[in-house]
Design a protein around this motif. Structure first.
Motif, PDB file in Angstrom:
ATOM      1  N   ALA A 160       1.028  -1.165  -0.134  1.00  0.00           N
ATOM      2  CA  ALA A 160      -0.031   0.144  -0.009  1.00  0.00           C
ATOM      3  C   ALA A 160       0.638   1.086   0.077  1.00  0.00           C
ATOM      4  CB  ALA A 160      -0.974  -0.075   1.281  1.00  0.00           C
ATOM      5  N   GLN A 161       1.910   1.377   0.832  1.00  0.00           N
ATOM      6  CA  GLN A 161       2.501   2.548   0.638  1.00  0.00           C
ATOM      7  C   GLN A 161       3.580   2.713  -0.843  1.00  0.00           C
ATOM      8  OE1 GLN A 161       3.075   4.269   3.361  1.00  0.00           O
ATOM      9  NE2 GLN A 161       4.790   5.725   2.882  1.00  0.00           N
ATOM     10  N   ARG A 162       3.707   1.729  -1.283  1.00  0.00           N
ATOM     11  CA  ARG A 162       4.346   1.684  -2.867  1.00  0.00           C
ATOM     12  C   ARG A 162       3.152   2.196  -3.788  1.00  0.00           C
ATOM     13  NH1 ARG A 162       8.387  -3.504  -2.383  1.00  0.00           N
ATOM     14  NH2 ARG A 162       9.796  -2.883  -0.995  1.00  0.00           N
ATOM     15  N   ARG A 163       2.088   1.950  -3.629  1.00  0.00           N
ATOM     16  CA  ARG A 163       1.245   2.384  -4.571  1.00  0.00           C
ATOM     17  C   ARG A 163       0.589   3.631  -4.361  1.00  0.00           C
ATOM     18  NH1 ARG A 163      -0.209  -1.910  -8.301  1.00  0.00           N
ATOM     19  NH2 ARG A 163       1.617  -3.426  -7.819  1.00  0.00           N
ATOM     20  N   GLN A 164       0.155   4.260  -5.606  1.00  0.00           N
ATOM     21  CA  GLN A 164      -0.588   5.608  -5.368  1.00  0.00           C
ATOM     22  C   GLN A 164      -1.756   5.967  -4.375  1.00  0.00           C
ATOM     23  OE1 GLN A 164      -2.386   6.313  -9.379  1.00  0.00           O
ATOM     24  NE2 GLN A 164      -0.632   6.168 -10.500  1.00  0.00           N
ATOM     25  N   ARG A 165      -1.706   6.817  -3.800  1.00  0.00           N
ATOM     26  CA  ARG A 165      -2.813   7.221  -2.807  1.00  0.00           C
ATOM     27  C   ARG A 165      -3.905   6.903  -3.119  1.00  0.00           C
ATOM     28  NH1 ARG A 165      -2.118   9.766   1.891  1.00  0.00           N
ATOM     29  NH2 ARG A 165      -0.146  10.605   1.419  1.00  0.00           N
ATOM     30  N   GLY A 166      -4.859   6.153  -2.255  1.00  0.00           N
ATOM     31  CA  GLY A 166      -6.098   5.943  -2.641  1.00  0.00           C
ATOM     32  C   GLY A 166      -6.191   4.548  -3.498  1.00  0.00           C
ATOM     33  N   GLN A 167      -5.189   3.886  -3.857  1.00  0.00           N
ATOM     34  CA  GLN A 167      -5.284   2.516  -4.783  1.00  0.00           C
ATOM     35  C   GLN A 167      -5.690   1.344  -3.820  1.00  0.00           C
ATOM     36  OE1 GLN A 167      -1.997   1.730  -7.341  1.00  0.00           O
ATOM     37  NE2 GLN A 167      -2.877  -0.047  -8.131  1.00  0.00           N
ATOM     38  N   CYS A 168      -5.246   1.467  -2.504  1.00  0.00           N
ATOM     39  CA  CYS A 168      -5.528   0.265  -1.445  1.00  0.00           C
ATOM     40  C   CYS A 168      -6.003   0.891  -0.404  1.00  0.00           C
ATOM     41  CB  CYS A 168      -4.081  -0.265  -1.149  1.00  0.00           C
ATOM     42  SG  CYS A 168      -2.968  -0.854  -2.395  1.00  0.00           S
ATOM     43  N   ILE A 169      -6.981  -0.030  -0.019  1.00  0.00           N
ATOM     44  CA  ILE A 169      -7.633   0.332   1.691  1.00  0.00           C
ATOM     45  C   ILE A 169      -7.555  -0.993   2.192  1.00  0.00           C
ATOM     46  CG2 ILE A 169      -9.325   1.918   0.598  1.00  0.00           C
ATOM     47  CD1 ILE A 169     -11.453  -0.178   1.110  1.00  0.00           C
ATOM     48  N   PHE A 170      -7.695  -0.948   3.572  1.00  0.00           N
ATOM     49  CA  PHE A 170      -7.728  -1.974   4.582  1.00  0.00           C
ATOM     50  C   PHE A 170      -9.084  -2.268   5.325  1.00  0.00           C
ATOM     51  CE2 PHE A 170      -3.506  -0.299   4.150  1.00  0.00           C
ATOM     52  CZ  PHE A 170      -2.560  -1.664   4.165  1.00  0.00           C
ATOM     53  N   LEU A 171      -9.667  -3.390   5.285  1.00  0.00           N
ATOM     54  CA  LEU A 171     -10.848  -3.680   5.783  1.00  0.00           C
ATOM     55  C   LEU A 171     -10.543  -4.871   7.028  1.00  0.00           C
ATOM     56  CD1 LEU A 171     -14.195  -4.390   3.919  1.00  0.00           C
ATOM     57  CD2 LEU A 171     -13.490  -6.028   5.747  1.00  0.00           C
ATOM     58  N   HIS A 172     -10.867  -4.118   8.208  1.00  0.00           N
ATOM     59  CA  HIS A 172     -10.688  -5.304   9.369  1.00  0.00           C
ATOM     60  C   HIS A 172     -11.957  -5.896   9.897  1.00  0.00           C
ATOM     61  CE1 HIS A 172      -8.080  -6.963  12.250  1.00  0.00           C
ATOM     62  NE2 HIS A 172      -8.582  -6.360  13.440  1.00  0.00           N
ATOM     63  N   LEU A 173     -11.947  -7.153  10.062  1.00  0.00           N
ATOM     64  CA  LEU A 173     -13.252  -7.935  10.689  1.00  0.00           C
ATOM     65  C   LEU A 173     -12.871  -8.162  11.974  1.00  0.00           C
ATOM     66  CD1 LEU A 173     -15.909  -9.022   9.850  1.00  0.00           C
ATOM     67  CD2 LEU A 173     -14.650 -11.266   9.378  1.00  0.00           C
ATOM     68  N   THR A 174     -13.809  -8.032  13.084  1.00  0.00           N
ATOM     69  CA  THR A 174     -13.642  -8.113  14.579  1.00  0.00           C
ATOM     70  C   THR A 174     -14.809  -8.552  14.981  1.00  0.00           C
ATOM     71  OG1 THR A 174     -14.291  -5.835  15.420  1.00  0.00           O
ATOM     72  CG2 THR A 174     -12.060  -6.132  14.298  1.00  0.00           C
ATOM     73  N   LEU A 175     -14.750  -8.928  16.426  1.00  0.00           N
ATOM     74  CA  LEU A 175     -15.861  -9.492  16.991  1.00  0.00           C
ATOM     75  C   LEU A 175     -16.269  -8.293  18.226  1.00  0.00           C
ATOM     76  CD1 LEU A 175     -17.826 -11.744  17.586  1.00  0.00           C
ATOM     77  CD2 LEU A 175     -15.794 -12.825  19.384  1.00  0.00           C
ATOM     78  N   LEU A 176     -17.426  -8.152  18.360  1.00  0.00           N
ATOM     79  CA  LEU A 176     -18.014  -7.443  19.612  1.00  0.00           C
ATOM     80  C   LEU A 176     -18.728  -8.645  20.653  1.00  0.00           C
ATOM     81  CD1 LEU A 176     -19.630  -4.201  18.017  1.00  0.00           C
ATOM     82  CD2 LEU A 176     -17.289  -4.584  18.876  1.00  0.00           C
ATOM     83  N   PRO A 177     -17.962  -8.942  21.270  1.00  0.00           N
ATOM     84  CA  PRO A 177     -18.608 -10.103  22.030  1.00  0.00           C
ATOM     85  C   PRO A 177     -19.919  -9.511  23.198  1.00  0.00           C
ATOM     86  CG  PRO A 177     -16.506  -9.495  23.162  1.00  0.00           C
ATOM     87  CD  PRO A 177     -16.771  -8.634  21.957  1.00  0.00           C
ATOM     88  N   TRP A 178     -20.998 -10.307  23.424  1.00  0.00           N
ATOM     89  CA  TRP A 178     -21.994  -9.972  24.342  1.00  0.00           C
ATOM     90  C   TRP A 178     -21.963 -10.449  25.469  1.00  0.00           C
ATOM     91  CZ3 TRP A 178     -26.285  -6.760  24.647  1.00  0.00           C
ATOM     92  CH2 TRP A 178     -27.130  -7.318  25.644  1.00  0.00           C
ATOM     93  N   ILE A 179     -21.601  -9.681  26.407  1.00  0.00           N
ATOM     94  CA  ILE A 179     -21.444 -10.112  28.024  1.00  0.00           C
ATOM     95  C   ILE A 179     -22.995 -10.148  28.628  1.00  0.00           C
ATOM     96  CG2 ILE A 179     -20.365  -9.789  30.217  1.00  0.00           C
ATOM     97  CD1 ILE A 179     -18.496 -10.260  27.766  1.00  0.00           C
ATOM     98  N   ALA A 180     -23.390 -11.311  28.583  1.00  0.00           N
ATOM     99  CA  ALA A 180     -24.803 -11.540  29.383  1.00  0.00           C
ATOM    100  C   ALA A 180     -24.974 -10.952  30.653  1.00  0.00           C
ATOM    101  CB  ALA A 180     -25.302 -12.783  29.110  1.00  0.00           C
ATOM    102  N   ALA A 181     -23.981 -11.195  31.471  1.00  0.00           N
ATOM    103  CA  ALA A 181     -24.165 -10.715  32.882  1.00  0.00           C
ATOM    104  C   ALA A 181     -24.341  -9.115  32.876  1.00  0.00           C
ATOM    105  CB  ALA A 181     -22.985 -11.069  33.833  1.00  0.00           C
ATOM    106  N   ALA A 182     -23.667  -8.497  32.062  1.00  0.00           N
ATOM    107  CA  ALA A 182     -23.623  -6.907  31.902  1.00  0.00           C
ATOM    108  C   ALA A 182     -24.460  -6.437  31.241  1.00  0.00           C
ATOM    109  CB  ALA A 182     -22.219  -6.463  31.672  1.00  0.00           C
ATOM    110  N   GLY A 183     -25.077  -7.483  30.237  1.00  0.00           N
ATOM    111  CA  GLY A 183     -26.298  -6.929  29.191  1.00  0.00           C
ATOM    112  C   GLY A 183     -25.782  -5.856  28.311  1.00  0.00           C
ATOM    113  N   GLU A 184     -24.510  -5.923  27.903  1.00  0.00           N
ATOM    114  CA  GLU A 184     -23.932  -5.221  26.844  1.00  0.00           C
ATOM    115  C   GLU A 184     -22.802  -5.696  25.860  1.00  0.00           C
ATOM    116  OE1 GLU A 184     -22.401  -1.964  29.196  1.00  0.00           O
ATOM    117  OE2 GLU A 184     -20.835  -2.808  29.972  1.00  0.00           O
TER     118      GLU A 184
END
Length: 553
Positions: A160-184
């Motif tokens: 990405a650093q070597r390419r023209q600006r705007g030619q590469c993007i990064f998409l990151h997939l993560t987890l938002l865990p649900w904590i039942a005891a806290a309800g959030e």
């Protein structure tokens, strides 16, 4: 010149990066763009071809004969773009290429290092074919923070650093865990995952957050603030009842728009998602149900037969029915009468596999289907077991078997069981285009099978010729053993027709039983070419036959 989307994962594995990548590819296609999808895997195996299905799941095979990660199956099913050998690379392949170059003297005696030699090799692989498509989507296997993945993360940072600006993007997939005891929902794991990425020089442009619950607006704002992305680029990814809802679901929450915004593409073409809506409608509002038994040896892990499961779903879409599958361990049939376990199913499918374990159970399943008139679909080993069953039960070849099992039982390559009638034999020579391929039993296991797309000619008037609507097909193979034509005459006398052969007439590709409602075995893997928008004709017709059988019960 292509625009590049690098898809990474954080917090935990198995979040669905492959599915998200495939769905994004489908959405970009729906807007009129061309796409190619690519998988970079950190494991040291050269490819998954010799890995146990319990380790890696299914091995997906491309037309050009590459054994690849099962995510390439998702890519093909969602986009219809045939994957190539260059669309799957592992650390093992990268290091192997680097060492081969070093042995040839390509590096002029320099010290070989991860940076720049390994990372440059990865970047060369990423760039292959970039002038042929609008978007190149590259999924990085594993999870950020894994030590084996560091060269890949460094490579995409440099790329990405070597390419023209705007030619590469990064998409990151993560987890938002649900904590039942806290309800959030908890955003901290996502924050730390992004922090890990930024520590190695990568700042994500789009965050896709897997969650079992709706993400409140305040949590989206919090993620955007602490992860340094726009709130519109925080995309929720909720669990779905069918993976084929993913393109519509991701579009509704703005994934494709967030990606196009990150590239600065304004105005963006409007998407045409009508065909995906038809698919989802067929899945959610079926006109009936059929039950299919899958009799295999890797039934504890459904990912081992991922493409088969999806192709059956596609067959259901084609017939607008819900396909319920049940995975049955073939070894059980070696100890028990299969009839009580198989009665009530509208179709029986016996998939491929390697080794002798469970094969006698598969033979008994084939016999049950033949005698009871139940639709039977044998794939690869499943075809071979059907031929052996017919040879034993109908053609009087009591000792019919496979050289594969005789070699395995002997414990030494090349040994033969003198009592064996080799109805199935080890393939030592075949034609690949204009060249002859030769193999020995003692060859290395990796990459030595008959792999990739081969043509076949269908017999005039055969059931399969009617199903395909053609007399010539091309299908993908992955096997070392073939049905022998030495027994063809005896088998055809009892009704087992060799209904497709290789163009040179030497290798049987399809068998079918005349007079049976639907009894077909194929040496290739049709499941690898089936798609929800274009179900494979054999799977569509198999489910049609199962529907007809269900109405007779």
């Amino acid at each position: 010149m292509a625009r590049f989307v690098f898809v990474t994962g954080g917090v935990v594995s198995s979040l669905g990066k492959g599915l998200a990548t495939a769905a994004l590819g489908a959405l970009l296609q729906a807007r009129g763009f061309t796409v190619r999808l690519r998988k970079l895997d950190p494991y040291l195996n050269v490819d998954p071809g010799t890995m146990s299905p319990f380790e890696h799941g299914e091995v997906f095979v491309t037309d050009d004969g590459a054994e690849t990660d099962l995510d390439l199956g998702h890519y093909e099913r969602f986009t219809g773009v045939a994957a190539r050998r260059t669309d799957s690379v592992s650390s093992g392949r990268i290091y192997s290429n680097v060492l081969e170059k070093e042995r040839r003297g390509d590096y002029l005696g320099k010290t070989i290092q991860v940076i720049p030699h390994v990372t440059d090799e990865i970047q060369d692989w990423i760039a292959v074919g970039e002038d042929d498509t609008d978007f190149m989507l590259c999924e990085i296997g594993g999870t950020v923070g894994d030590i084996e993945g560091l060269p890949f993360f460094e490579a995409i940072r440099q790329f990405a650093q070597r390419r023209q600006r705007g030619q590469c993007i990064f998409l990151h997939l993560t987890l938002l865990p649900w904590i039942a005891a806290a309800g959030e929902l908890k955003t901290k794991p996502t924050q730390h995952s992004v922090k890990e990425l930024r520590a190695i020089g990568i700042t994500p442009d789009v965050l896709v957050c897997r969650t079992e619950h709706e993400i409140p607006a305040k949590e989206i704002a919090k993620i955007a603030l602490f992860c340094n992305v726009r709130p519109e680029a925080v995309v929720p990814a909720n669990d779905l009842s069918s993976i084929y809802e993913a393109p519509l679901a991701y579009h509704e929450v703005g994934l494709d728009q967030a990606v196009l915004d990150a590239f600065g593409i304004h105005p963006a073409p409007r998407p045409n998602l009508s065909r995906w809506r038809q698919v989802v409608d067929a899945i959610k509002r079926p006109d009936g149900d059929v039950r299919i038994a899958i009799v295999g040896k890797y039934t504890q892990l459904e990912d081992a037969y991922k493409s088969i499961a999806e192709a059956l779903t596609h067959g259901g879409i084609a017939n607008r029915v819900r396909v319920t599958t049940e995975w049955l361990d073939a070894e059980v049939f070696e100890r028990e009468d299969p009839a009580p376990l198989l009665e009530g199913f509208n179709g029986i499918l016996v998939p491929g596999g390697f080794g002798e374990r469970g094969t006698e159970g598969k033979i008994r399943a084939a016999k049950f289907a033949r005698e009871r008139g139940v639709p039977y679909f044998g794939i690869c080993l499943g075809m071979q077991m059907a031929v052996i069953e017919a040879a034993r039960s109908l053609a009087g070849i009591e000792d019919a078997g496979s050289e594969e099992f005789a070699i395995e039982a002997s414990g030494s390559a090349g040994s033969e069981d003198k009592r064996l009638e080799p109805v199935v034999y080890h393939l030592k020579e075949w034609l690949e285009g204009n060249r002859t391929i030769q193999r020995a039993v003692s060859d290395d296991k990796g990459g030595t099978m008959r792999l990739g797309a081969y043509d076949a000619r269908l017999a005039e008037g055969s059931k399969v010729a009617g199903i395909y609507g053609s007399d010539r097909i091309s299908e993908r193979h992955r096997h070392r053993y073939e049905v022998s034509t030495a027994y063809r005459e005896r088998l055809e006398e009892v009704g087992l027709r060799f209904s497709a052969m290789s163009p040179d007439g030497r290798l049987p590709e399809i068998i079918e039983f005349e007079g049976h409602p639907w009894y077909i075995g194929v040496q290739f893997h049709p499941e690898l070419k089936s798609k929800p928008l274009d179900p494979h004709p054999l799977f569509a017709d198999f489910i049609r036959a199962a529907v007809a059988q269900s109405r007779l019960v």
